[in-house]
Design a protein around this motif. Structure first.
Motif, PDB file in Angstrom:
ATOM      1  N   ILE A  28      36.078  73.816 -12.018  1.00  0.00           N
ATOM      2  CA  ILE A  28      35.045  73.255 -10.826  1.00  0.00           C
ATOM      3  C   ILE A  28      34.095  74.485  -9.693  1.00  0.00           C
ATOM      4  N   GLU A  29      32.923  74.418  -9.801  1.00  0.00           N
ATOM      5  CA  GLU A  29      32.273  75.130  -9.007  1.00  0.00           C
ATOM      6  C   GLU A  29      32.653  74.951  -7.357  1.00  0.00           C
ATOM      7  N   ASN A  30      33.090  75.467  -6.821  1.00  0.00           N
ATOM      8  CA  ASN A  30      33.765  75.358  -5.364  1.00  0.00           C
ATOM      9  C   ASN A  30      34.796  74.905  -5.017  1.00  0.00           C
ATOM     10  N   ALA A  31      35.667  75.132  -5.921  1.00  0.00           N
ATOM     11  CA  ALA A  31      36.931  74.240  -5.254  1.00  0.00           C
ATOM     12  C   ALA A  31      37.608  73.941  -4.339  1.00  0.00           C
ATOM     13  N   TYR A  32      37.001  75.263  -3.788  1.00  0.00           N
ATOM     14  CA  TYR A  32      37.899  75.255  -2.371  1.00  0.00           C
ATOM     15  C   TYR A  32      37.161  76.330  -1.348  1.00  0.00           C
ATOM     16  N   PHE A  33      35.793  74.754  -1.609  1.00  0.00           N
ATOM     17  CA  PHE A  33      35.148  75.161  -0.114  1.00  0.00           C
ATOM     18  C   PHE A  33      34.316  76.098   0.259  1.00  0.00           C
ATOM     19  N   ASP A  34      34.497  77.620  -0.528  1.00  0.00           N
ATOM     20  CA  ASP A  34      34.201  79.262   0.247  1.00  0.00           C
ATOM     21  C   ASP A  34      32.847  78.990   0.482  1.00  0.00           C
ATOM     22  N   LYS A  35      32.106  78.330  -0.171  1.00  0.00           N
ATOM     23  CA  LYS A  35      30.587  78.976  -0.056  1.00  0.00           C
ATOM     24  C   LYS A  35      30.062  78.191   1.115  1.00  0.00           C
ATOM     25  N   GLU A  36      29.339  78.866   1.968  1.00  0.00           N
ATOM     26  CA  GLU A  36      28.534  78.417   2.840  1.00  0.00           C
ATOM     27  C   GLU A  36      27.823  77.034   3.165  1.00  0.00           C
ATOM     28  N   ILE A  37      27.549  75.854   4.208  1.00  0.00           N
ATOM     29  CA  ILE A  37      26.857  74.776   3.639  1.00  0.00           C
ATOM     30  C   ILE A  37      26.411  74.509   4.567  1.00  0.00           C
ATOM     31  N   ASN A  38      24.947  74.744   3.730  1.00  0.00           N
ATOM     32  CA  ASN A  38      23.675  74.745   5.476  1.00  0.00           C
ATOM     33  C   ASN A  38      23.279  72.785   5.335  1.00  0.00           C
ATOM     34  N   ASP A  39      22.780  72.856   6.953  1.00  0.00           N
ATOM     35  CA  ASP A  39      21.826  71.336   6.043  1.00  0.00           C
ATOM     36  C   ASP A  39      22.354  70.404   5.986  1.00  0.00           C
ATOM     37  N   ASN A  40      23.919  70.208   6.156  1.00  0.00           N
ATOM     38  CA  ASN A  40      24.793  69.158   5.979  1.00  0.00           C
ATOM     39  C   ASN A  40      25.243  69.849   3.897  1.00  0.00           C
TER      40      ASN A  40
END
Length: 764
Positions: A140-152
């Motif tokens: 699954i994509e971004n399973a480790y939440f490594d991608k930057e979060i913008n505007d919630n």
């Protein structure tokens, strides 16, 4: 729990009615959806590491799965069972499994959080079992939440449960550094906007260093101790960027250097305590599996105190020049403590492992986030090792105890499996094995570190060969067992350093055996202590003899206290341990070597720690006398150097008003006049409420207290309650041991310039 099930059903129904809009709720969720049509899946399970920090006992997190048909209609919706809702303030892996129905087309899944607080999520995985019974991981994509979060907005995730989603205005979604990895990986924090007030925050200790802006330090003309060969040479030492940059004669000073005159002083490496436990305080209530006093002082309260005071404990090690400590096993929160206090320029280097993989389970530790977990089979042992791996343990610890001959064969298999799994993951293994035959089995299984002396028999040739062939680390821990007997026998005899430099709360608890409600309990323990003295003396003689044998055969000996166990106080017990090593027959150089370079060898850190050499981390102590001539020189510290930061010894940790007051309570309960009066100013005043002066100054008061202590050996002051307001400490005290009946008083202490200047007593 029925109310929670109804609550979740209500939440699901509500969410399915919202489109992608802002909503005002006291819960939120994140989700992904995958297609499973024609995949031949029998089962699917999702898992994630989650922890919850909240003052609200009703707050929780849960995993959920929604199985959908081709029309996007729900076939079944399951969640974490209500009894297992996630509420704990430590990382743990949680799993949810679903049996796939016919007609399934898609699976939606995710995490729901409810209530106030902070909800941490990391390492989300999903696996499926195929019709042939094999499990396979589904990417699954971004399973480790490594991608930057913008505007919630979380890349590849949707906020909500339905496909339409929503935006909860009461929660913020943030990317934070992962605590499960020492790399740059990230984790997800779902934070309730209504900030909670932490009524019991962790203690903060601010130290003051002389190179506040990270300036380089030049120490001129100092006696540099080579702990490897025992030689001493007068040299200049340049410290820069946290390491020993240059060690030579006549280093040219620069204007930007901070200069220390090292004339008639000695530079020794920072010391290492190879065996401590931060989940234990050293106090009376710290091991409920040994003495269960939880109805008088809850173990949960003990654990909270330890977590809050971790910074204080670590700074006390630093104050004594102990710049590296190795925590040899505790709850999973050990890893959080390591991360929180990872600043190598302000705290000791802290190496940790998680729960002890054990062949025995104390009933008292069948709790959440247990420090000791029993493995019943080799397979369970392997799982316990794997559970720690995401947290990057520095090693693995085994508690190898045979409770019966029938268990011995299985226990060996458990130990062997644990060691093999750890070694497969390039981790050393430390083993608690105090009997000769058990220790030999641990060595045969591949143990790298023995964390205690062999105490039942003299070391034999087989043991010596097993240790020498693999250079196994040998930790004597000479004082810990005797301290248990002294503690529950009421025979504690604190040193000056214990009174003044250890945290006084655990020390003070050791005198609680004089409390009225505990006297009857400890009467039998006191008898047991008296009966055990002879056998304990014999055990200590065996340990001393085995230490001499170990030294004679070239073992790598490491100074280790097992601090945190009852009566073995954090930091200051180090002095007792090295004195015991001295009495066992070791030379000052052998002890200094065991306390420095050998300590670094425990976890193969000798290339960066343990001696004063160019390129190594600048961890050291500046002493006023030579420890190779007198070990007491190790107490005579002028500066502690940690990762290049130079701290005057008295600027590492300051006594708070509460600490000062507790120190004098301890002196009172010990009947030690010097310890009692030390926290007071020379001209302190004693008043009877409201303003009747009844005494003034140490000289005037001293003889009266000497007589009080001499005539009342059972004297005890119990702190019924305590309030701290700025520089004032208000104690409700109950005094016993003076008269037939206890009496109570209120004592109001006022502190200025780090001394008690005034005490006002309010009596009935």
């Amino acid at each position: 729990m029925r109310k929670y099930a109804l609550l979740i059903l209500f939440i699901v129904c509500i969410y399915n009615s919202f489109g992608q809009e802002e909503i005002d709720t006291n819960n939120t969720s994140i989700k992904q959806t995958i297609e499973i049509l024609n995949k031949n899946y029998k089962k699917v399970k999702i898992s994630s590491f989650i922890k919850v920090k909240s003052q609200n006992t009703q707050s929780f997190a849960l995993l959920w799965i929604n199985e959908l048909n081709a029309n996007n209609e729900s076939l079944q919706f399951i969640t974490t069972p209500s009894d297992d809702y996630i509420k704990k303030d430590f990382w743990d892996e949680h799993t949810l499994e679903i049996d796939i129905k016919e007609g399934s087309s898609n699976l939606a899944f995710g995490v729901l959080v409810y209530g106030s607080g902070e909800f941490y999520i990391d390492n989300f995985t999903i696996k499926a079992q195929t019709t042939d019974g094999e499990w396979e991981e589904i990417k699954i994509e971004n399973a480790y939440f490594d991608k930057e979060i913008n505007d919630n907005k979380i890349p590849s995730w949707v906020e909500g449960i339905s496909n339409r989603g929503y935006r909860s205005i009461n929660y913020n979604l943030k990317s934070i550094d992962s605590e499960l990895s020492n790399t740059d990986n990230k984790a997800l924090l779902i934070e309730n906007i209504e900030k909670e007030i932490d009524l019991y925050p962790d203690v903060v200790v601010n130290s003051k260093k002389i190179n506040t802006n990270g300036e380089s330090i030049l120490i001129e003309n100092i006696n540099v101790i080579d702990v490897i060969n025992g030689k001493i040479e007068i040299k200049d030492v340049l410290i820069s960027n946290g390491e020993f940059l240059e060690i030579s004669k006549n280093i040219k000073p620069k204007t930007e250097y901070k200069i220390i005159d090292g004339s008639n002083k000695w530079l020794s490496p920072g010391m290492v305590d190879g065996h401590i436990h931060l989940f234990q305080s050293g106090g009376l209530y710290t091991r409920p599996d040994v003495i269960d006093l939880t109805k008088f002082y809850s173990y949960n309260k003990e654990r909270k105190w330890l977590k809050r005071n971790a910074a204080d404990i670590l700074k006390r090690y630093l104050r004594l020049g102990i710049t590296t400590v190795i925590d040899v096993g505790g709850p999973m929160t050990n890893f959080e403590i390591r991360k929180k206090y990872s600043d190598s320029t302000s705290y000791p280097n802290l190496f940790v492992t998680g729960p002890l993989v054990s062949t025995y389970q104390p009933e008292a530790f069948k709790i959440d986030d247990a420090p000791i977990i029993k493995a019943n089979t080799p397979e369970e042992a392997i799982k316990l090792v794997k559970k720690q791996l995401p947290f990057k343990p520095d090693f693995i610890k085994i508690w190898y105890i045979n409770t019966s001959e029938e268990d011995a064969e299985m226990n060996y298999k458990i130990v062997e499996a644990t060691i093999n799994e750890a070694h497969k993951n390039k981790l050393k293994v430390a083993v608690h094995a105090q009997e000769l035959e058990t220790a030999k089995k641990a060595l045969i299984a591949g143990a790298d570190i023995l964390v205690h002396s062999v105490e039942d028999k003299t070391l034999d040739s087989e043991f010596i060969k097993l240790v020498s062939s693999r250079n196994v680390i040998y930790m004597p821990t000479l004082i810990v067992s005797g301290n248990y007997i002294k503690s529950y026998g009421g025979n504690v005899n604190p040193s000056k350093e214990d009174f003044n430099l250890s945290n006084p709360i655990p020390l003070g608890s050791l005198y609680d055996i004089k409390r009225i409600e505990l006297k009857s309990i400890f009467k039998s323990y006191k008898n047991l202590a008296d009966e055990s003295k002879e056998s304990n003396d014999a055990t200590e003689a065996i340990m001393d003899k085995n230490l001499r044998i170990a030294v004679e055969n070239g073992f790598t000996i490491t100074t280790s206290t097992d601090a945190g166990n009852m009566g073995t106080l954090h930091a200051t017990s180090y002095y007792d341990e090295i004195q015991e090593m001295k009495e066992a027959g070791l030379s000052n150089l052998q002890i200094l070597k065991a306390s420095t370079i050998n300590g670094a060898k425990v976890l193969d850190k000798e290339d960066i720690l343990g001696s004063i050499e160019e390129g190594k981390m600048a961890d050291a102590i500046i002493l006023k006398s030579n420890p190779l001539e007198d070990l007491n020189a190790l107490k005579d510290i002028e500066y502690v150097i940690k990762g290049g930061s130079v701290f005057p010894k008295d600027d590492i940790i300051k006594d708070t008003p509460e600490i000062l007051v507790q120190r004098q309570v301890n002196g009172y309960n010990a009947g030690d006049i010097d310890a009692f009066l030390e926290p007071y100013s020379d001209d302190f005043e004693i008043y009877n409420y409201p303003n009747e002066l009844s005494g003034k100054g140490k000289e005037e008061s001293k003889q009266g207290y000497i007589n009080l202590f001499k005539n009342n050996p059972n004297l005890h002051c119990e702190i019924v309650s305590r309030m701290v307001l700025g520089n004032k400490v208000i104690d409700h005290e109950r005094i016993t041991g003076v008269s037939l009946e206890p009496f109570e008083t209120i004592a109001i202490y006022e502190i200025e310039k780090n001394k008690i200047i005034k005490v006002t007593f309010v009596r009935k």
